[in-house]
Design a protein around this motif. Sequence first.
Motif, PDB file in Angstrom:
ATOM      1  N   CYS A 290     -32.941  -5.783  17.789  1.00 13.16           N
ATOM      2  CA  CYS A 290     -34.357  -5.634  18.116  1.00 13.16           C
ATOM      3  C   CYS A 290     -34.640  -6.315  19.459  1.00 13.16           C
ATOM      4  CB  CYS A 290     -35.205  -6.251  17.012  1.00 13.16           C
ATOM      5  SG  CYS A 290     -36.945  -6.327  17.452  1.00 13.16           S
TER       6      CYS A 290
ATOM      7  N   CYS B  81     -38.468  -2.428  14.196  1.00  9.81           N
ATOM      8  CA  CYS B  81     -37.839  -3.571  13.515  1.00  9.81           C
ATOM      9  C   CYS B  81     -38.603  -3.935  12.245  1.00  9.81           C
ATOM     10  CB  CYS B  81     -37.816  -4.747  14.483  1.00  9.81           C
ATOM     11  SG  CYS B  81     -37.254  -6.279  13.748  1.00  9.81           S
TER      12      CYS B  81
ATOM     13  N   CYS C 132     -39.988  -7.876  12.760  1.00 11.12           N
ATOM     14  CA  CYS C 132     -41.147  -8.244  13.584  1.00 11.12           C
ATOM     15  C   CYS C 132     -42.070  -7.069  13.905  1.00 11.12           C
ATOM     16  CB  CYS C 132     -40.672  -8.897  14.892  1.00 11.12           C
ATOM     17  SG  CYS C 132     -39.981  -7.714  16.068  1.00 11.12           S
TER      18      CYS C 132
HETATM   19 ZN   LIG Z   1     -37.694  -7.566  15.671  1.00  8.54          ZN
END
Ligand SMILES: [Zn+2]
Length: 463
Positions: free
Chosen positions: A234, A297, A300
């Motif tokens: 990510c 992701c 997050c």
């Molecule tokens: Zn992330």
Amino acid sequence: MNYPKRLIEVDLPIKRISAHARREKSIRHGHISTLHIWWARRPLAACRAVICAALWPDPAQEDCPPKFRADASAIMARFYNPIGRTDLDFYDPMALRKALLDFIADFSNWDNSTDQRYLETARALTESAHAALGGAPGTRPLVVDPFAGGGSIPLEALRVGADAFASDLNPVAVLLNKVVLEYIPKYGQTLADEVRKWGEWIKIEAEKELGQFYPKDPDGATPIAYLWARTVACEGPGCGAEVPLMRSLWLAKKSRRSVALKFIPDREKKQVDFEIIHDFKAQDVSEGTMRRGSATCPVCGYTTPVASVRKQLKARRGGAADARLFCVVTTKPGQQGRFYRLPTERDLEAVRNAAAELERRKAAHTGELSLVPDESLPPQGALGFRVQLYGMMEWGNLFTPRQALALTTLASLVREAGRRLSAEHDAGMAEAVQTCLAMAVDRQSAGKYADIIISMEYDRRKN
Ligand SMILES: [Zn+2]
């Protein structure tokens, strides 16, 4: 002699032929399409009908050779009136044309394609048409197909009593045609028996060599598929979590037994774990991480754009070698259906051992060609190849190490079978059997591993 129009220039029962062609798609046993994958296979029904209608003159044309008209009348009378019924008058040219077109429509039925009555009738008509149109005695008409592909047209030409010439630029097509048009007619049942016998031998030997890399579960369940996802890191601020590239989290979508995956994001450790869920509502299943090539992701929520995803995968040659195993599909003795479980350390150990074994074999390998094919893939865009965008530049990059181990094991067993066969049979027969076995190995790899996002591991059931 004026040019006599062929039947196809006058009429063709397309609706009935098309119905037979459609039905043929569901034929799984004895059809040449099961020999090997080929793109744009032509239905045998349509090819058979078109070849007959292109070889046989229309008896209702003034310019039709009288010899063909007379022969066709007798042949059709024999076919339709085998017990001497007289209600059909095949000496009326229009009735004869209709009888020939009816015959063509019925002959295009898969069930009639090996019926001796149909075959003899078609071959007699082809022979008569050829002679009546000036063919030298003892010869047969030649059907030429310069781009024969899967071989439907030349195969049907042989069936209806013509000679066939087939060629193609693609070497796979040439090999397919060789098997269908040369090996099978020449070696027949012996070829089938030997392929079965040596196929069984390869299966036993492959189990011995590969069994340890595909261990059974301690509870007796047998893994039949391993589901992998390629991953990227990510690029969200301060994140860097490993994001598995998955379009969907569904494993099985059945009314009674639906199974799906659930992401368990660990924000502390910045990683994604999985849970398998069984009782849930459809809306409880989250979206996958992939959308139009970008990756969101689960930790997050940041979406790494498609260009970065490609860049990351490109740097890792497509990322097959370090993909994430996220699910193992199994069957259990005495129980219906498939079962889904998360991978265990045992699974991962088997994968690591397979990769180490592949490296060992690569190092020990001698020969002109590399163990795992290292030739370049066709240029990007050729024949629909787009995996180069993700850094897969060689054929070998398409496979995980364990897939490569399994496929190279099968390939070398086929070569060994060929060596042993040549001690028992003449060179032609040994080559024919070895070629058919090689096609069986090809069927394991062709088409199946092309998915660049989620790749299915080598499926041991079929071996
Ligand atoms: Zn992330």
